[in-house]
Scaffold this motif. Sequence first.
Motif, mmCIF file in Angstrom:
data_model
loop_
_atom_site.group_PDB
_atom_site.id
_atom_site.type_symbol
_atom_site.label_atom_id
_atom_site.label_comp_id
_atom_site.label_asym_id
_atom_site.label_seq_id
_atom_site.Cartn_x
_atom_site.Cartn_y
_atom_site.Cartn_z
ATOM 1 N N UNK A 10 0.807 -1.168 -0.163
ATOM 2 C CA UNK A 10 -0.071 -0.119 -0.136
ATOM 3 C C UNK A 10 1.006 1.607 -0.049
ATOM 4 N N UNK A 11 2.034 1.453 0.967
ATOM 5 C CA UNK A 11 2.990 2.577 0.129
ATOM 6 C C UNK A 11 3.389 2.811 -0.223
ATOM 7 N N UNK A 12 3.796 1.111 -1.093
ATOM 8 C CA UNK A 12 4.380 1.744 -2.169
ATOM 9 C C UNK A 12 3.439 1.861 -3.600
ATOM 10 N N UNK A 13 1.838 1.598 -3.384
ATOM 11 C CA UNK A 13 1.270 1.812 -3.959
ATOM 12 C C UNK A 13 0.766 2.777 -4.065
ATOM 13 N N UNK A 18 0.896 9.088 -6.699
ATOM 14 C CA UNK A 18 0.915 10.979 -6.493
ATOM 15 C C UNK A 18 2.707 10.602 -7.420
ATOM 16 N N UNK A 19 3.276 9.641 -7.942
ATOM 17 C CA UNK A 19 4.386 10.473 -8.938
ATOM 18 C C UNK A 19 3.394 9.848 -10.529
ATOM 19 N N UNK A 20 2.241 9.948 -10.621
ATOM 20 C CA UNK A 20 1.796 9.322 -11.478
ATOM 21 C C UNK A 20 2.264 8.433 -12.962
ATOM 22 N N UNK A 21 2.270 7.009 -11.818
ATOM 23 C CA UNK A 21 3.389 6.279 -12.158
ATOM 24 C C UNK A 21 2.400 4.738 -12.062
ATOM 25 N N UNK A 22 1.774 4.235 -13.162
ATOM 26 C CA UNK A 22 0.394 3.204 -14.125
ATOM 27 C C UNK A 22 0.513 2.639 -13.199
ATOM 28 N N UNK A 52 -1.102 -3.472 -11.446
ATOM 29 C CA UNK A 52 -1.813 -1.771 -11.837
ATOM 30 C C UNK A 52 -1.940 -1.146 -11.221
ATOM 31 N N UNK A 53 -1.840 -0.040 -10.567
ATOM 32 C CA UNK A 53 -2.624 0.996 -9.691
ATOM 33 C C UNK A 53 -3.719 2.113 -10.377
ATOM 34 N N UNK A 54 -4.245 1.645 -11.909
ATOM 35 C CA UNK A 54 -5.429 1.678 -11.859
ATOM 36 C C UNK A 54 -6.216 0.816 -11.610
ATOM 37 N N UNK A 55 -5.916 -0.095 -12.516
ATOM 38 C CA UNK A 55 -6.877 -1.729 -12.299
ATOM 39 C C UNK A 55 -7.034 -2.227 -10.826
ATOM 40 N N UNK A 56 -5.822 -1.636 -10.066
ATOM 41 C CA UNK A 56 -6.056 -2.105 -8.884
ATOM 42 C C UNK A 56 -6.210 -3.894 -8.819
ATOM 43 N N UNK A 57 -4.911 -4.038 -9.896
ATOM 44 C CA UNK A 57 -4.898 -5.472 -9.473
ATOM 45 C C UNK A 57 -3.397 -5.951 -8.916
ATOM 46 N N UNK A 58 -3.382 -6.660 -8.746
ATOM 47 C CA UNK A 58 -1.620 -7.145 -8.058
ATOM 48 C C UNK A 58 -1.442 -8.753 -8.780
ATOM 49 N N UNK A 99 -0.136 -2.096 -20.470
ATOM 50 C CA UNK A 99 0.125 -1.344 -19.562
ATOM 51 C C UNK A 99 0.045 0.714 -19.816
ATOM 52 N N UNK A 100 -0.406 1.422 -19.294
ATOM 53 C CA UNK A 100 -0.478 2.367 -20.018
ATOM 54 C C UNK A 100 0.359 3.455 -19.782
#
Length: 367
Positions: A10-13, A18-22, A52-58, A99-100
């Motif tokens: 979660x901290x990494x996510x 914040x950095x807009x890395x997807x 994937x931070x957009x889809x929230x899949x790991x 990945x976008x």
Amino acid sequence: MNKLFEQRRTLLKNYLLEQEIFAVMITDPANVFYYTGFKSDPHERFMSLIMNTLSNNTYLFVPALDKEAAAQASDIKSIIPISDEQLPFEVVKNTIGNISKSIGIEAKALSYYRFKSFSDHFPFVQVVDVQPFINKQRKKKSTEEIGHLRKAIEIIEKVLEEGIKKVKVGMTEAELTGELEFLMRKFGADGPSFSTIVLSGEKAALPHGSPGARKIQKGDYLLIDFGVIKDGYCSDITRTFIIGEASEKQKEIYDIVLKSNEAGINAIQAGIPVNAFDIAARKVIIDHGYGQYFNNRVGHGLGIEIHEEPSIHEKNMEIAETGLVFTIEPGIYIPENGGVRIEDIVYINEEGKVEVLTSFPKHLKIL
């Protein structure tokens, strides 16, 4: 399964958002363990935690032969096996889709070969180095991690206590190394944390020499630098002994290194640059006229790996903070003569004070 690994992810996510890395692709096995609880050396095979931070899949991609072990050790629900005949990034692409824009990677861990293969499958994705954030996150050890480190230290100190009883004039460095590594397993270690260093006589002048056929003789220095892995965490300790009888010169050198070790430890506190610890230890050796014989940093961080952040050297102006774990290991190494190193593991506790985690006696011991 405790929530520890989920909290770390979660901290990494949050950082990625914040950095807009997807997305992020973690490939260093030590970092995969840190974020998932699964510890494995995949050798040349592909292993990666991808979020994937957009889809929230790991997803955790592992060599097919490790799928069951990963399922048992990790809290990740989606574990994707890759068999030896498959192309790893083909499996990745078929699993996660496109990945976008950008993906975080560890610059130190991603080889050019892997990067090229990744780029062939994801040609429009920009890679961003997230190694500094991961290093920063891993550097600050939790109470649970300190507990693991204490266990690894307890084992190696037991090995040292029993191991030095085996030392005999005429035995080779390699034979003593074998005795020590047997004791590691006997006392519950998962294995050595690095190649055990046992050096005698003039060979003790080689800071990272290899044990060999040299026989231990009366009047020798005997330098032992070793550690174990237990439950994914490393220990690392060095003590130097004298065989039979110590000369006045040997006693003098030993005493200087011990004073240097103690000066380095006494300098430690949160809120000041870590270079102060190196400078304090080094000053003792320089002031006694042996500065030219101490030409490496005074310490390194450790935890999941034997060498981690921070690097304790005289130019590192990084500010010490609570939670740091590192070594203090000054030495004097005189070519053709021998050397002395005394290494402890220290921790900056919640009060910002130093705690020495190693406890093996440091007074000069004649074997």
